[in-house]
Write a protein that holds these residues in place. Structure first.
Motif, PDB file in Angstrom:
ATOM      1  N   HIS A  24      40.915  37.810  43.319  1.00 28.15           N
ATOM      2  CA  HIS A  24      39.633  37.176  43.645  1.00 28.15           C
ATOM      3  C   HIS A  24      39.831  36.154  44.742  1.00 28.15           C
ATOM      4  O   HIS A  24      40.441  35.111  44.527  1.00 28.15           O
ATOM      5  CB  HIS A  24      39.033  36.524  42.391  1.00 28.15           C
ATOM      6  CG  HIS A  24      38.738  37.540  41.325  1.00 28.15           C
ATOM      7  ND1 HIS A  24      39.698  37.947  40.421  1.00 28.15           N
ATOM      8  CD2 HIS A  24      37.628  38.263  41.076  1.00 28.15           C
ATOM      9  CE1 HIS A  24      39.166  38.877  39.643  1.00 28.15           C
ATOM     10  NE2 HIS A  24      37.922  39.092  40.003  1.00 28.15           N
ATOM     11  N   LEU A  65      35.979  28.534  41.310  1.00 28.60           N
ATOM     12  CA  LEU A  65      35.874  27.846  40.016  1.00 28.60           C
ATOM     13  C   LEU A  65      35.396  28.820  38.928  1.00 28.60           C
ATOM     14  O   LEU A  65      35.973  28.899  37.847  1.00 28.60           O
ATOM     15  CB  LEU A  65      34.913  26.662  40.153  1.00 28.60           C
ATOM     16  CG  LEU A  65      34.695  25.674  39.011  1.00 28.60           C
ATOM     17  CD1 LEU A  65      34.093  24.377  39.552  1.00 28.60           C
ATOM     18  CD2 LEU A  65      33.809  26.195  37.903  1.00 28.60           C
ATOM     19  N   GLY A  66      34.349  29.563  39.241  1.00 27.09           N
ATOM     20  CA  GLY A  66      33.790  30.503  38.260  1.00 27.09           C
ATOM     21  C   GLY A  66      34.799  31.573  37.868  1.00 27.09           C
ATOM     22  O   GLY A  66      34.990  31.859  36.682  1.00 27.09           O
ATOM     23  N   ALA A  67      35.466  32.153  38.858  1.00 22.53           N
ATOM     24  CA  ALA A  67      36.453  33.198  38.570  1.00 22.53           C
ATOM     25  C   ALA A  67      37.609  32.629  37.770  1.00 22.53           C
ATOM     26  O   ALA A  67      38.065  33.223  36.782  1.00 22.53           O
ATOM     27  CB  ALA A  67      36.950  33.822  39.867  1.00 22.53           C
ATOM     28  N   ALA A  69      37.572  30.163  35.761  1.00 25.24           N
ATOM     29  CA  ALA A  69      37.149  29.844  34.395  1.00 25.24           C
ATOM     30  C   ALA A  69      37.270  31.048  33.466  1.00 25.24           C
ATOM     31  O   ALA A  69      37.324  30.900  32.246  1.00 25.24           O
ATOM     32  CB  ALA A  69      35.723  29.314  34.389  1.00 25.24           C
ATOM     33  N   THR A  70      37.306  32.247  34.032  1.00 26.30           N
ATOM     34  CA  THR A  70      37.490  33.436  33.200  1.00 26.30           C
ATOM     35  C   THR A  70      38.970  33.796  33.079  1.00 26.30           C
ATOM     36  O   THR A  70      39.314  34.818  32.494  1.00 26.30           O
ATOM     37  CB  THR A  70      36.752  34.658  33.793  1.00 26.30           C
ATOM     38  OG1 THR A  70      37.441  35.064  34.995  1.00 26.30           O
ATOM     39  CG2 THR A  70      35.308  34.346  34.115  1.00 26.30           C
ATOM     40  N   ALA A  72      40.975  34.362  35.701  1.00 24.95           N
ATOM     41  CA  ALA A  72      41.450  35.150  36.840  1.00 24.95           C
ATOM     42  C   ALA A  72      42.260  34.281  37.797  1.00 24.95           C
ATOM     43  O   ALA A  72      41.968  33.094  37.953  1.00 24.95           O
ATOM     44  CB  ALA A  72      40.261  35.761  37.576  1.00 24.95           C
ATOM     45  N   ALA A 195      40.249  30.473  28.544  1.00 30.48           N
ATOM     46  CA  ALA A 195      39.405  31.249  29.470  1.00 30.48           C
ATOM     47  C   ALA A 195      38.114  31.742  28.814  1.00 30.48           C
ATOM     48  O   ALA A 195      38.096  32.113  27.638  1.00 30.48           O
ATOM     49  CB  ALA A 195      40.199  32.419  30.021  1.00 30.48           C
ATOM     50  N   LEU A 196      37.046  31.742  29.587  1.00 33.93           N
ATOM     51  CA  LEU A 196      35.755  32.245  29.114  1.00 33.93           C
ATOM     52  C   LEU A 196      35.756  33.778  29.157  1.00 33.93           C
ATOM     53  O   LEU A 196      36.477  34.381  29.943  1.00 33.93           O
ATOM     54  CB  LEU A 196      34.615  31.731  29.990  1.00 33.93           C
ATOM     55  CG  LEU A 196      34.461  30.215  30.124  1.00 33.93           C
ATOM     56  CD1 LEU A 196      33.252  29.895  31.006  1.00 33.93           C
ATOM     57  CD2 LEU A 196      34.305  29.554  28.764  1.00 33.93           C
ATOM     58  N   GLY A 197      34.920  34.358  28.311  1.00 36.93           N
ATOM     59  CA  GLY A 197      34.720  35.809  28.360  1.00 36.93           C
ATOM     60  C   GLY A 197      35.875  36.597  27.777  1.00 36.93           C
ATOM     61  O   GLY A 197      36.039  37.774  28.056  1.00 36.93           O
TER      62      GLY A 197
END
Ligand code: TPP
Ligand code: SF4
Lengths: 347, 243
Positions: A24, A65-67, A69-70, A72, A195-197
């Motif tokens: 990413h 940041l979003g990636a 947080a999962t 990655a 991590a989220l998700g």
């Protein structure tokens, strides 16, 4: 992969990220780092990864940041004016304990400045990469090979200490071509229980908001305990003919190579010059520098700026050695002859 | 017989909104929509900066708190890393239509497969009632004490209309939560937006006209009347894009 490749510094950074498992990448064009974007836009689809050209550096760091947080491995890159825009996201990533790698191929500032190499973002990187009580890991490679290797180190350290890591280079390193032998194995990603998700039975939240001062203080204290661990374990440096030096040059990144050439030239003339090169800027190799400086007695800091790292050198050296400074700025690259002159004046 | 139950899409944390504020209704609708379509288990939400900053404590799924206005960029990062998840943002009008204008426009233009719940209350609620990009002409706020003067402060932004000019979005609707009938409509719109995402159709946004009794200086009942009246007149509810 032990083949040798001839690569630009910017390409080395990009390929190293791909090898490190980064899938990413979020970027925005700016000279002199644009090759990283161009390389990623071609390479990521080949490995099933994501290259996304964001609408701004602000968006790019927030996508990172979003990636991240999962869980990655995510990366973004830019040059000085764009890094300034990333400071918001860097601060939030610190506040959320999220890892990522940020590349800064520095150019001259302030403002739009110029597009030639510079080291004038040292303070931005090491002092205030964002608002609040925070730290960011800062690595300073000096060769294209190191640009490659440092990406591996940076991803791993960022994940271990759960904080953003910056690869602080400059237009010279980004643009120059040198042979690279990729290291055999990229470090495996760390386990990311936060991590989220991940589909864990318990829902997870990530936030940097703590309205109770005591709570926020506690969170920051815990984070700083992690920082201090990073500080004791990560600081790295390289010395060149420093053992018996009477004048110790201190320089990082591309400037350290020019300083090294000046040291060699000085030695040829019989002057005992040496070089101390910080490979990490935060944490700064304080103890190592203090020891080397005490032996030499005289220190000359060389930077492509009006003098920024020199403050860290003064803090590290204290009164064990006299510290002088020589800098060129605005994109002007110092010449070995200029440095040699300074060394001779000091000897 | 159970006639009414709190949605499983919400946690047990008490909502932090003022009495009469319609943020709570919108939370309920989103939570019910997530549960109704059985999407809660794979949902990841992004909370904004604004009164709904604590949304990460309220929605019963994985949640992330984003910098002011950046929720669509953060959601983009999440969605690109977790394409099989349902990713939504919940944003106020200051967050989305002022500081975050670039992020929302470009997420929409990319046709990013995320769902945005956009709460328009024509004011900055959390910071105590300052003028927002959606503040109506003449509306008195803390920073437009003589009423919004369009000569110096410009005109309100109609987000749905603006985004509908783009080719990227798949579904855009504006709804209001001023009466039972419209609340039901709003719920259906949010459910539809999530369905669009689940079906991989692309960017969906539901603008919800909402109240802020505290900073409007009105009672909850008067607030709902303002919503049905001058607000809905300036921001007409309806479907603006439907692929
Ligand atoms: C970068 C930044 N600028 C300003 C603020 C202060 N701030 C917090 S909430 C807010 C406005 C939120 O208003 P809106 O999005 O309309 O949401 P509401 O509170 O009305 O639900 C502002 C300006 C901030 N937190 N961060
Ligand atoms: S300040 Fe306004 S928007 Fe915020 S919770 Fe109170 S009523 Fe709702």
């Amino acid at each position: 992969m032990s083949k040798r490749y001839l690569m630009k510094g910017n390409e080395a950074v990009a390929e190293a990220a791909v090898m490190a498992g980064c899938r990413h990448f979020f970027g925005y064009p700016i000279t002199p780092q644009t090759e990283i974007n161009a390389y990623m836009s071609k390479r990521m689809p080949q490995v099933g990864g994501i290259y996304l050209q964001a609408e701004s550096e602000i968006a790019a760091i927030n996508m990172t940041l979003g990636a991240s947080a999962t869980g990655a491995r995510a990366m973004t890159s830019s040059s000085s004016p764009g890094i300034a825009l990333k400071t918001e996201g860097i601060s939030y990533m610190c506040g959320c304990d999220l890892p990522c790698v940020i590349v800064n191929i520095q150019r001259g500032g302030p403002g739009l400045g110029g597009i030639q190499p510079s080291q004038a973002d040292y303070y931005l990187a090491t002092r205030a990469p964002g608002h609040g009580d925070l730290r960011m890991l800062v690595f300073a490679p000096a060769t294209v090979q190191e640009m490659f290797d440092t990406v591996f180190t940076a991803f791993d350290a960022a994940e271990l200490y759960r904080m953003p890591a910056m690869l602080l280079a400059d237009g010279l390193l980004g643009q120059m071509m040198e042979p690279v032998t990729p290291p055999a194995l990229p470090p495996a990603p760390r386990e990311k229980l936060w991590a989220l998700g991940a589909g864990a039975p318990k829902r997870k939240t990530i936030s940097s908001l703590y309205l109770k001062p005591e709570e926020l203080e506690e969170v920051i204290r815990l984070r700083f305990a992690r920082y201090s661990e990073a500080e004791t374990r990560l600081s790295a440096c390289e010395e060149y003919l420093a053992e018996d030096a009477r004048v110790l040059l201190v320089a990082y990144g591309a400037t350290s190579r020019i300083a090294r050439a000046a040291v060699t030239a000085a030695r040829e003339k019989g002057h005992k010059a040496g070089l101390f090169r910080p490979k990490t800027l935060w944490p700064f190799p304080k103890e190592q520098l203090r020891a080397a400086a005490a032996k030499a007695g005289k220190v000359l800091v060389v930077e492509m700026s009006m003098g920024q790292m020199v403050s860290d050198v003064r803090l590290a050296v204290g009164d064990t050695a006299a510290v002088g400074f020589f800098g060129r700025t605005g994109g002007v690259v110092p010449l070995p002859e200029e440095l040699l002159e300074r060394v001779e004046a000091l000897i | 017989m159970i006639v009414y139950e709190k949605s499983k899409g919400l946690t047990d944390t008490p909502l932090s909104y003022c009495p009469g504020c319609t943020h709570g209704i919108i939370h309920k609708l989103l939570a019910e929509a997530l549960c109704g379509a059985n999407l809660l288990g794979r949902a990841i939400g992004v909370a904004p900066v604004g009164c709904s900053v604590f949304a990460y404590n309220f929605f019963n799924c994985d949640m992330l708190q984003a910098p002011h206005g950046r929720a669509p960029a953060v959601a983009t990062g999440i969605k690109r890393a977790k394409p099989e998840h349902i990713v939504f943002t919940y944003q106020g009008d200051g967050d989305l239509a002022a500081i975050g204008t670039a992020e929302i426009v470009h997420a929409a233009a990319r046709g990013e497969n995320i769902t945005v719940v956009f709460v328009n209350n024509t004011i900055y609620g959390m910071t105590g009632g300052q003028m927002a990009p959606t503040t109506l002409p003449g509306q008195v706020t803390q920073t437009s004490p003589y009423g919004r003067d369009v000569k110096t402060a410009g005109y309100p932004i109609r987000v749905c209309e603006m985004l509908a000019t783009l080719d990227g979005p798949a579904y855009i609707e504006r709804v209001a939560v001023d009466c039972v009938k419209n609340v039901k409509k709003a719920g259906a719109a949010i459910a539809k937006a999530l369905r669009y995402q689940a079906d991989g159709k692309g960017f969906s946004l539901v603008e919800v006209l909402s109240t802020c009794p505290t900073n409007w200086g009105l009672t909850p009942a008067e607030s709902l009347r303002r919503l049905s009246g001058e607000m809905a007149a300036y921001f007409p509810p309806g479907v603006y894009k439907e692929l």
